[in-house]
Design a protein around this motif. Structure first.
Motif, mmCIF file in Angstrom:
data_model
loop_
_atom_site.group_PDB
_atom_site.id
_atom_site.type_symbol
_atom_site.label_atom_id
_atom_site.label_comp_id
_atom_site.label_asym_id
_atom_site.label_seq_id
_atom_site.Cartn_x
_atom_site.Cartn_y
_atom_site.Cartn_z
ATOM 1 N N ALA B 138 -58.522 14.145 -27.941
ATOM 2 C CA ALA B 138 -57.208 13.887 -28.537
ATOM 3 C C ALA B 138 -57.253 12.869 -29.672
ATOM 4 O O ALA B 138 -56.505 12.978 -30.638
ATOM 5 N N ASP B 139 -58.144 11.865 -29.562
ATOM 6 C CA ASP B 139 -58.123 10.787 -30.553
ATOM 7 C C ASP B 139 -59.173 10.939 -31.647
ATOM 8 O O ASP B 139 -59.455 10.003 -32.388
ATOM 9 N N GLU B 140 -59.762 12.127 -31.742
ATOM 10 C CA GLU B 140 -60.789 12.350 -32.769
ATOM 11 C C GLU B 140 -60.144 12.789 -34.081
ATOM 12 O O GLU B 140 -59.024 13.295 -34.099
ATOM 13 N N TRP B 141 -60.894 12.648 -35.178
ATOM 14 C CA TRP B 141 -60.498 13.257 -36.438
ATOM 15 C C TRP B 141 -60.919 14.721 -36.404
ATOM 16 O O TRP B 141 -61.967 15.045 -35.859
ATOM 17 N N PRO B 142 -60.138 15.617 -36.997
ATOM 18 C CA PRO B 142 -60.519 17.039 -36.988
ATOM 19 C C PRO B 142 -61.904 17.295 -37.594
ATOM 20 O O PRO B 142 -62.592 18.215 -37.180
ATOM 21 N N SER B 143 -62.320 16.450 -38.541
ATOM 22 C CA SER B 143 -63.588 16.730 -39.229
ATOM 23 C C SER B 143 -64.799 16.671 -38.301
ATOM 24 O O SER B 143 -65.844 17.200 -38.644
ATOM 25 N N VAL B 144 -64.692 16.028 -37.151
ATOM 26 C CA VAL B 144 -65.863 15.951 -36.270
ATOM 27 C C VAL B 144 -65.911 17.104 -35.271
ATOM 28 O O VAL B 144 -66.868 17.229 -34.522
ATOM 29 N N LEU B 145 -64.883 17.961 -35.253
ATOM 30 C CA LEU B 145 -64.869 19.080 -34.303
ATOM 31 C C LEU B 145 -65.641 20.274 -34.857
ATOM 32 O O LEU B 145 -65.782 20.442 -36.061
ATOM 33 N N SER B 146 -66.101 21.131 -33.949
ATOM 34 C CA SER B 146 -66.760 22.369 -34.364
ATOM 35 C C SER B 146 -65.696 23.385 -34.760
ATOM 36 O O SER B 146 -64.503 23.198 -34.490
ATOM 37 N N GLY B 147 -66.119 24.476 -35.387
ATOM 38 C CA GLY B 147 -65.172 25.505 -35.827
ATOM 39 C C GLY B 147 -64.323 26.040 -34.686
ATOM 40 O O GLY B 147 -63.111 26.202 -34.818
ATOM 41 N N GLY B 148 -64.956 26.303 -33.539
ATOM 42 C CA GLY B 148 -64.221 26.835 -32.400
ATOM 43 C C GLY B 148 -63.230 25.821 -31.847
ATOM 44 O O GLY B 148 -62.108 26.167 -31.478
ATOM 45 N N GLN B 149 -63.648 24.540 -31.837
ATOM 46 C CA GLN B 149 -62.736 23.497 -31.333
ATOM 47 C C GLN B 149 -61.540 23.334 -32.258
ATOM 48 O O GLN B 149 -60.407 23.173 -31.797
ATOM 49 N N LYS B 150 -61.783 23.393 -33.562
ATOM 50 C CA LYS B 150 -60.669 23.282 -34.506
ATOM 51 C C LYS B 150 -59.672 24.403 -34.271
ATOM 52 O O LYS B 150 -58.456 24.197 -34.293
ATOM 53 N N GLN B 151 -60.191 25.612 -34.047
ATOM 54 C CA GLN B 151 -59.302 26.748 -33.864
ATOM 55 C C GLN B 151 -58.543 26.615 -32.538
ATOM 56 O O GLN B 151 -57.401 27.058 -32.423
ATOM 57 N N ARG B 152 -59.168 25.965 -31.556
ATOM 58 C CA ARG B 152 -58.447 25.738 -30.296
ATOM 59 C C ARG B 152 -57.315 24.722 -30.499
ATOM 60 O O ARG B 152 -56.248 24.849 -29.908
ATOM 61 N N VAL B 153 -57.560 23.713 -31.344
ATOM 62 C CA VAL B 153 -56.485 22.758 -31.665
ATOM 63 C C VAL B 153 -55.348 23.509 -32.369
ATOM 64 O O VAL B 153 -54.170 23.292 -32.082
ATOM 65 N N ALA B 154 -55.722 24.419 -33.284
ATOM 66 C CA ALA B 154 -54.698 25.190 -33.995
ATOM 67 C C ALA B 154 -53.900 26.054 -33.019
ATOM 68 O O ALA B 154 -52.688 26.217 -33.159
ATOM 69 N N LEU B 155 -54.595 26.582 -32.004
ATOM 70 C CA LEU B 155 -53.895 27.373 -30.984
ATOM 71 C C LEU B 155 -52.922 26.488 -30.205
ATOM 72 O O LEU B 155 -51.771 26.856 -29.958
ATOM 73 N N ALA B 156 -53.393 25.283 -29.849
ATOM 74 C CA ALA B 156 -52.524 24.355 -29.121
ATOM 75 C C ALA B 156 -51.288 24.020 -29.956
ATOM 76 O O ALA B 156 -50.169 23.965 -29.446
ATOM 77 N N ARG B 157 -51.494 23.826 -31.269
ATOM 78 C CA ARG B 157 -50.376 23.516 -32.155
ATOM 79 C C ARG B 157 -49.379 24.674 -32.194
ATOM 80 O O ARG B 157 -48.166 24.470 -32.165
ATOM 81 N N ALA B 158 -49.925 25.902 -32.239
ATOM 82 C CA ALA B 158 -49.056 27.081 -32.297
ATOM 83 C C ALA B 158 -48.256 27.236 -31.009
ATOM 84 O O ALA B 158 -47.124 27.704 -31.017
ATOM 85 N N LEU B 159 -48.869 26.816 -29.882
ATOM 86 C CA LEU B 159 -48.203 27.010 -28.590
ATOM 87 C C LEU B 159 -47.261 25.863 -28.239
ATOM 88 O O LEU B 159 -46.476 25.970 -27.298
ATOM 89 N N ALA B 160 -47.341 24.766 -28.997
ATOM 90 C CA ALA B 160 -46.661 23.538 -28.590
ATOM 91 C C ALA B 160 -45.161 23.718 -28.393
ATOM 92 O O ALA B 160 -44.563 23.128 -27.504
#
Lengths: 282, 256
Positions: B138-160
């Protein structure tokens, strides 16, 4: 067996200490590396002055400059002039930079505003602002307004151009995302456009700081009754070479100080940027 | 990925299962003289998982952009069986499109309705992040995530916001094959829990068949094939039934 077991921890701890020692050394080295050359230059200068190779009326020894600096500091003259100059520089930066930032954002966001003002601004940009000094003296005399005007004009353009560029190059995909996720125009600006433009705005700020000092010193040298540039010009009249050199050294230090402050500001505001993250955590 | 750490805490925020149905009436979209979509008549019932497949440039993404309100139809109508404001209708893009200057949690909060304030915002965003298996990032910058993790964050944002319709524009297209399979499982699990209407645009026929109740094949601006996939979930990869359907779709695409 026992030997190997005994040896292993000793070896690793030894290696660790060694690595730490080297790490400390290399970090110290990295910190002082930039100052090695200036210190060497000053030392060589002092040496050449002492042996009489450089005449004191051409270039006084660093120790003489330091003495002159100490005297000026004791009399309060130096602090007064530095304070006056810094205040002028900052006032000009705030006014010119503020207008540049506002216009850069406005023209970056609004096609209409850009159509009507950008051509004018580009024309003014190509006039060297120091060429306005005679006109500025006619308008404002040698009062504060003259310096404020020139510094503000000088810092305006780097900040304007880089802000405009920054705002216009914010990733359009992020802006689209912000729109479909229901951000209001203000929220979109605050959370997407401004942070996206910030790296570019900082580039403008660093250019502006250089121009700020340059403009101020030239303006003070030509027309002023206080400030560092005035101090240097007065000293020239009385052939006080040490004070002239002192003033020049202070410009160098102030320039470095401004650069350090901007870097610090950059690191604080752009933590998210991969270029400003420590590789250990990246 | 941790297996559903606290689904109860997340689904508690979401209203009872309810999707949003969509109907297309003689829908068309042209760009100049180029007719990308023509006279599309379709009805997508609430809660259905529809996959739209087709060759590049066939208009499948245009169709999705029309549904998401990112584009307006040139002719025809698009009807929703309920409110379709931003919170009820979310889109997930092919790129994660995370704000690089905000932490992962703040990025998820972008998807929350403005009416949710203060501590509840963080709490809800955390619950959704846990749902996609990224509670500890939760407290990381997006730049340190992998491609799949970034897309999972995007999914979480879409579902929020607990959307009633989720438009997915090739969201897994840029991921590697294994991460993609993992993500498909995640999307399916969350869809089964929440039962929103899902419209997935993809160029991957096997992905469409793994996830969707119904596969639409778009070709030449029209719906060339409308296929119901009545296979039990979860669908085992490489089953003969899936292979048969995949063969049929590919034949329609490239055959004669």
């Amino acid at each position: 067996m026992s030997l190997a077991e005994l040896d292993a921890p000793v070896a690793t701890s030894g290696k660790k200490a060694d690595a730490r020692g080297r790490l400390d050394l290399s970090s110290v080295e990295a910190r002082i590396a930039g100052w090695v050359l200036p210190v060497l230059l000053v030392a060589a200068w002092e040496y050449l002055s002492r042996i009489g190779y450089i005449a004191p009326n051409v270039l006084p020894a660093p120790s003489a400059v330091a003495r002159a600096g100490w005297q000026a500091l004791k009399s309060g003259e130096l602090a007064h002039n530095m304070g006056v100059s810094t205040l002028r520089a900052l006032a000009g930066l705030v006014v010119g930079g503020g207008i540049g930032l506002a216009l850069g954002i406005a023209n970056g966001l609004s096609e209409l505003s850009r159509r009507y003002t950008d051509t004018t601004l580009q024309m003014i940009r190509n006039v060297p602002h120091l060429a306005l000094i005679p006109l500025v003296i006619l308008w404002f005399g040698i009062e504060e307004e003259a310096k404020l005007f020139l510094v503000a004009l000088g810092v305006f353009f780097p900040i304007y151009i880089n802000t405009l560029h920054g705002v216009r190059t914010v990733d359009p995909q992020l802006i689209e995302m912000g729109r479909v996720y229901g951000m209001s125009p203000f929220t979109l600006f605050r959370r997407v456009i401004l942070p996206g433009a910030l790296p570019s705005i900082f580039v403008g700020l660093r250019f502006a700081l250089g121009i700020m000092w340059l403009t101020l010193i030239v303006a003070e040298t030509i027309a002023a009754s206080s400030g560092l540039g005035y101090m240097a010009m007065q000293a020239r009249e009385f052939l006080l070479v040490d004070i002239v050199v002192l003033a020049i050294l202070i410009y160098a230090l102030l320039g470095k100080l401004a650069d350090v402050l901007t870097r610090w500001l950059e690191r604080t505001c752009l933590q998210w940027h991969p270029a400003f993250q420590t590789p250990a955590h990246g | 990925m941790t297996a559903a750490p606290s689904p109860a805490s997340f689904t508690a925020f979401v209203d009872a299962a309810r999707g949003l149905g969509v109907r297309f009436e003689r829908l068309g979209r042209h760009f100049g003289t180029k007719r990308v979509l023509e006279n599309i008549d379709l009805s997508i019932p609430a809660g259905q998982f529809v996959a739209i497949v087709g060759k590049s440039g066939c208009g499948k993404s245009t169709l999705l952009r029309l549904v998401a309100g990112l584009d307006q139809p040139s002719s025809g109508r698009l009807l929703f069986d309920g409110a379709h404001d931003g919170e009820a209708l979310r889109i997930m893009f092919q790129e994660p499109r995370l704000l690089p200057w905000e932490r992962v949690l703040a990025n998820v909060e972008v998807g929350l309705p403005a009416t949710v304030k203060g501590e509840e915002r963080h709490e809800r965003a955390r619950a959704i992040l846990a749902e996609v298996g990224l509670a500890d990032r939760a407290d990381e910058w997006p730049s340190v995530l992998s491609g799949g993790q970034k897309q999972r964050v995007a999914l979480a944002r879409a579902l929020a916001s607990g959307p009633r319709l989720l438009a997915l524009d090739e969201p897994l297209g840029a991921l590697d094959a294994l991460t993609r399979i993992e993500m498909q499982g995640l999307v399916e699990r969350i869809w089964l829990e929440q039962r929103f209407t899902a419209i997935l645009v993809t160029h991957d026929v096997s992905e469409a068949l793994a996830l969707a109740d119904r596969v639409l094949l778009i070709d030449g601006g029209r719906v060339a094939l409308d296929l119901d996939v009545e296979l039990p979930r979860p669908r085992p990869r490489g089953s003969a039934e899936l292979a048969r359907l995949e063969g049929r779709i590919l034949q329609q695409l490239f055959g004669s």
